[in-house]
Design an enzyme around this catalytic site. Structure first.
Site, short mmCIF file in Angstrom:
data_model
loop_
_atom_site.label_atom_id
_atom_site.label_comp_id
_atom_site.label_asym_id
_atom_site.label_seq_id
_atom_site.Cartn_x
_atom_site.Cartn_y
_atom_site.Cartn_z
N HIS A 259 45.28 46.27 48.49
CA HIS A 259 44.42 47.38 48.04
C HIS A 259 44.13 48.34 49.20
O HIS A 259 44.27 48.00 50.38
CB HIS A 259 43.10 46.83 47.49
CG HIS A 259 42.33 46.04 48.52
ND1 HIS A 259 41.56 46.63 49.50
CD2 HIS A 259 42.23 44.70 48.72
CE1 HIS A 259 41.01 45.70 50.26
NE2 HIS A 259 41.41 44.52 49.82
N GLU A 335 40.81 37.39 45.95
CA GLU A 335 40.72 37.02 47.36
C GLU A 335 39.97 35.70 47.52
O GLU A 335 39.25 35.24 46.61
CB GLU A 335 40.00 38.14 48.14
CG GLU A 335 39.81 37.89 49.63
CD GLU A 335 41.12 37.68 50.39
OE1 GLU A 335 41.71 36.59 50.23
OE2 GLU A 335 41.52 38.58 51.16
#
Length: 455
Positions: A259, A335
């Site tokens: 990202h 994550e």
């Protein structure tokens, strides 16, 4: 097994009239142009010229690697539907051409996709070059072609310029310069050396790769001529076929996009799945737009899958909108949960939780303070998610928009590297990596931490 993209087109100035075709073969994983071909074919219809372009593209791909798989993209609905078996072939001029095209590669090794004309400009320009050359009494030649340069120049009118390390555009510049009798300006690929946001997330000092990126054009003519010769040899190497494993069908190819930046990224703070779930910053959105532009130019992505966290969904949404695709959310791509360390810098964690940090650095089974997720647990989750996505996207190229630890873990597992290798990889915001997974269970890491689109 290598995977090629073949883009082909044909045209007739009169239908029937003076006709020609163009085709380009590129690497499906990197987008590099490997071969261009074009030819004037005399008086013919548009459809016959399109079929001749398809044939030329398939033969060019076969010459590069007869064991490869091929994905054909054309703006001819007729050719795509007929070669896919959905439409019957009635015209007597096209039946033998379609039959020959079906025999170039074994059944099942070639897939077909219709694309809009604006996405097929490279092949279209090649076809027009061939017809223009014939009108002047000349024959088209690959070294003199500027189709790739023209296509790239038009693309940069609305998208960020190509990075210094773009091998495909560089090879086209070499061909054009040599055809004109002038030396090519030197451009060298670079290894990203800027600071990455990974140190806090991996708990280890940054490891940087340096490269000589001078790329300056030598002042004297001898040096310039030597550089042009070297670039010509490099262009030939790009097009040379390499070793390929036994035929196992097209791999599932994961293009891994980290990202874009969040407000926490430049501060090198732990930012996992158990924290504040920040959105992208303005810089992060710009990074996502640049990644989207690059992926749109390459045109190889067939699906987009994202972690459920805000920063990845926002990045994926920007890319998917550019590609005209939907975004699938996969929870397994989230994550690591960094527990009580969320939002802290590495130095702050060392000051507040030194024993827990030392244990975490020493063992993949250790959890962050406060019941976070260990790297071992993350690896188990990522491996299960990987297997699920390989099954869902067998033989396809899919963009996975995720985070530092999942991407590093996918690379580590593909390489069979030990857990401590997580601390020895740099992974910058909005960087691209590529891993291909084959039917026999083997994997190939094709790219790691590419940030050329951000420069």
């Amino acid at each position: 097994m290598r995977e090629f993209i073949v883009e082909a087109d044909g045209g007739s100035r009169g239908n029937p009239g003076p006709a020609g075709y163009g085709a380009v073969v590129s690497d499906a994983a990197t987008g590099e142009t490997l071969r261009e071909t074009a030819e004037y074919i005399g008086v013919a219809t548009n459809n016959v010229a399109e079929y001749r372009g398809l044939l030329a593209g398939l033969h060019a791909a076969h010459a590069l690697d007869p064991a490869a798989t091929v994905h054909v993209r054309m703006d001819s609905k007729l050719v795509i539907e007929q070669m896919s078996g959905r439409w019957k072939i009635k015209h007597p001029d096209m039946k033998p051409l379609a039959s020959e095209a079906a025999r170039v590669f074994p059944p099942g090794r070639v897939t077909y996709e219709w694309i809009p004309r604006e996405r097929n400009k490279h092949a279209d320009r090649l076809a027009n070059e061939a017809m223009d050359a014939a009108a002047k009494g000349q024959q088209w030649s690959e070294p003199a072609s500027t189709a790739e340069l023209d296509t790239a120049a038009r693309a940069t009118a609305t998208t960020p310029p190509e990075p210094p390390g773009d091998a495909a555009a560089g090879a086209a510049r070499v061909r054009h310069a040599l055809a004109a009798g002038a030396p090519a300006a030197g451009r060298t690929a670079t290894v990203p050396t800027g600071p990455g946001p990974d140190a806090a997330q991996t708990g280890a000092p940054e490891v940087k790769a340096d490269a000589d990126t001078t790329g300056a054009v030598k002042a004297d003519a001898d040096a310039r001529a030597a550089k042009a010769g070297a670039d010509t040899r490099a262009a030939k190497v790009v097009a040379a076929p390499g070793w390929a494993p036994a035929d196992m069908g097209a791999p599932a190819t994961f293009v891994l996009l980290r990202h874009g930046e969040t407000p926490l990224t430049p501060q090198k703070r732990f930012s996992g799945s158990g924290g504040s779930d920040p959105s992208l910053s303005d810089a992060g959105r710009e990074q996502a737009e640049r990644a989207a532009a690059l992926l749109a130019r390459r045109g190889t992505i067939q699906a987009v899958v994202s972690s459920p966290l805000a920063r990845t969904r926002e990045t994926a949404g920007i890319v998917a909108a550019r590609l005209g695709l939907d975004v699938e959310v996969e929870d397994g791509l989230r994550e690591t949960d960094f527990g009580a360390w969320e939002g802290l810098t590495f130095a702050e964690v060392r000051e507040r939780h030194p024993d827990d940090l030392n244990a975490w650095l020493a063992s993949p089974d250790a959890e962050p303070t406060g019941g976070g997720e260990s790297f071992a647990a993350t690896a188990t989750r990522i491996a299960a998610t990987r297997d699920k996505l390989i099954a869902a996207y067998a033989g396809r190229t899919v963009l996975l928009v995720t985070h530092v630890t999942p991407i590093k873990t996918l690379v580590r597992l593909a390489l069979g590297a030990p857990p401590e290798s997580l601390f020895r990889m740099e992974l910058s915001a909005a960087s691209l990596s590529v891993v291909a997974y084959y039917a026999d269970g083997n994997a190939s890491v094709r790219l790691l931490n590419d940030t050329s689109h951000l420069r």
